[in-house]
Design an enzyme around this catalytic site. Sequence first.
Site, PDB file in Angstrom:
ATOM      1  N   SER A   1       0.818  -1.202   0.000  1.00  0.00           N
ATOM      2  CA  SER A   1       0.000   0.000   0.000  1.00  0.00           C
ATOM      3  C   SER A   1       0.859   1.263   0.000  1.00  0.00           C
ATOM      4  O   SER A   1       1.939   1.301   0.590  1.00  0.00           O
ATOM      5  CB  SER A   1      -0.907   0.005   1.233  1.00  0.00           C
TER       6      SER A   1
ATOM      7  N   TYR B   1      -2.196   5.652  -4.388  1.00  0.00           N
ATOM      8  CA  TYR B   1      -3.115   6.777  -4.258  1.00  0.00           C
ATOM      9  C   TYR B   1      -2.486   7.977  -4.960  1.00  0.00           C
ATOM     10  O   TYR B   1      -1.261   8.132  -4.957  1.00  0.00           O
ATOM     11  CB  TYR B   1      -3.347   7.142  -2.788  1.00  0.00           C
TER      12      TYR B   1
ATOM     13  N   THR C   1      -5.792   3.020  -7.103  1.00  0.00           N
ATOM     14  CA  THR C   1      -7.025   3.009  -6.309  1.00  0.00           C
ATOM     15  C   THR C   1      -7.813   4.285  -6.556  1.00  0.00           C
ATOM     16  O   THR C   1      -7.289   5.393  -6.387  1.00  0.00           O
ATOM     17  CB  THR C   1      -6.707   2.850  -4.818  1.00  0.00           C
TER      18      THR C   1
ATOM     19  N   LYS D   1      -8.360  -0.066  -9.367  1.00  0.00           N
ATOM     20  CA  LYS D   1      -8.955  -0.711  -8.189  1.00  0.00           C
ATOM     21  C   LYS D   1     -10.057   0.163  -7.604  1.00  0.00           C
ATOM     22  O   LYS D   1      -9.843   1.351  -7.349  1.00  0.00           O
ATOM     23  CB  LYS D   1      -7.877  -0.968  -7.127  1.00  0.00           C
TER      24      LYS D   1
ATOM     25  N   HIS E   1     -13.746  -1.258  -1.318  1.00  0.00           N
ATOM     26  CA  HIS E   1     -12.749  -0.875  -0.313  1.00  0.00           C
ATOM     27  C   HIS E   1     -13.024  -1.564   1.032  1.00  0.00           C
ATOM     28  O   HIS E   1     -12.892  -0.973   2.094  1.00  0.00           O
ATOM     29  CB  HIS E   1     -12.718   0.647  -0.125  1.00  0.00           C
TER      30      HIS E   1
END
Length: 394
Positions: free
Chosen positions: A107, A131, A157, A253, A277
């Site tokens: 992540s 992100y 994402t 995503k 999520h």
Amino acid sequence: MHAFSCVEDYRRAARRRLTKLAFDYLEGGAEDGDALRRNRDAFAQWGFAPRVMTDTSQCSSATTFWGRDAAAPMAVGPTGLNGLFWPKADERLARAAADAGLPFVLSTASTSLLEDVRAAVPDGEMWLQLYVQQDRRIAESMMRRAREAGFRTLLLTVDTPVHGKRDHDTRNGFKLPLRMTPRLIADCMRHPHWSWQMLAYGAPQLCNIAKSVGERADLARHAAVLSRQMDLSLGWDDLTWVRRHWPGEVLVKGIQTVEDARLAQAHGADGIVVSNHGGRQLGSTLAPLEALPPIVEAVSARGPAMAVFLDGGVRRGADVAKAVALGAKGVLLCRAPLYGVAARGGEGVAGVLALLLGELHTTMQLLGCANVGELTSQRLARLPAIQANQANPL
């Protein structure tokens, strides 16, 4: 040591070991938790239709993702702030994934540097979840560093322009950095092992954000970068910008509708992840498993097949089989490995993955499927709703 028979056993052990604040952050969903519950309940809507007298003596769950081998149609998915559950949790998750023959997705909000995770697991198949902040130089730096570290697949994402409303975090006073209130101190005293580890190793920091921002670790500032400073202007044409900085596969995503799946395909995505999520954003949505079949049908009807992955609610190897039978190329495991790391560190992650791999293998043999390609919708049946029996009064 107590033997764990299923993922739920690890969940219960994690709940015992973690403070309420930490466990609720791991476990909780948005608002009333409707989407979170629906993610699990969706799997119970499907039953199996096994075929018997078939040769499964050489049964294998092995598959490939873009020509690269995986032990099963699974990957350890991206989860943030994992250092809240165990020191160096990202390294432990990645190591267990590699040992199990599965990809690991790191992540953006990891608490270990991606370079450190790669150094700890030089032999692992690693993907990066990204992100995009208002200052796109941060994302560009993250992509450059991941490329240099040998990460091969990018998960962009797109379902988190703002953070969903999470009542449990408000109740617990969860705010980064953590503040030592009398309530939290009392909770820490009831969970000495977790508290000792936090004291010994220090509070988790968003190291990757810090390095790409070009500053020292500052949890309060970088949590703000991650939440309040997301790029709300991100659009489909920006996949071209991503491609300029990422030569490998790009997955989008957070897809939940047929329309967005078609747009991802039209803009050249290599794949998508059908996801809400983990039920942590919108409090009421379709479960990914419910959204999966029409999305698979839609993208399959439009030229070259696009890889469709799923996350949310996977707790059994049988759940993996159901997702694949409904058209998923694979599933991302998120909370399940976290229960393992929160309960027993790296040993716990390895235990969870071994359980899921074993359950998938058993399920396939009982279904009469010798390989993943035989997991099709013909092996499933929609279950009728079961009415609760009304007991007659005596």
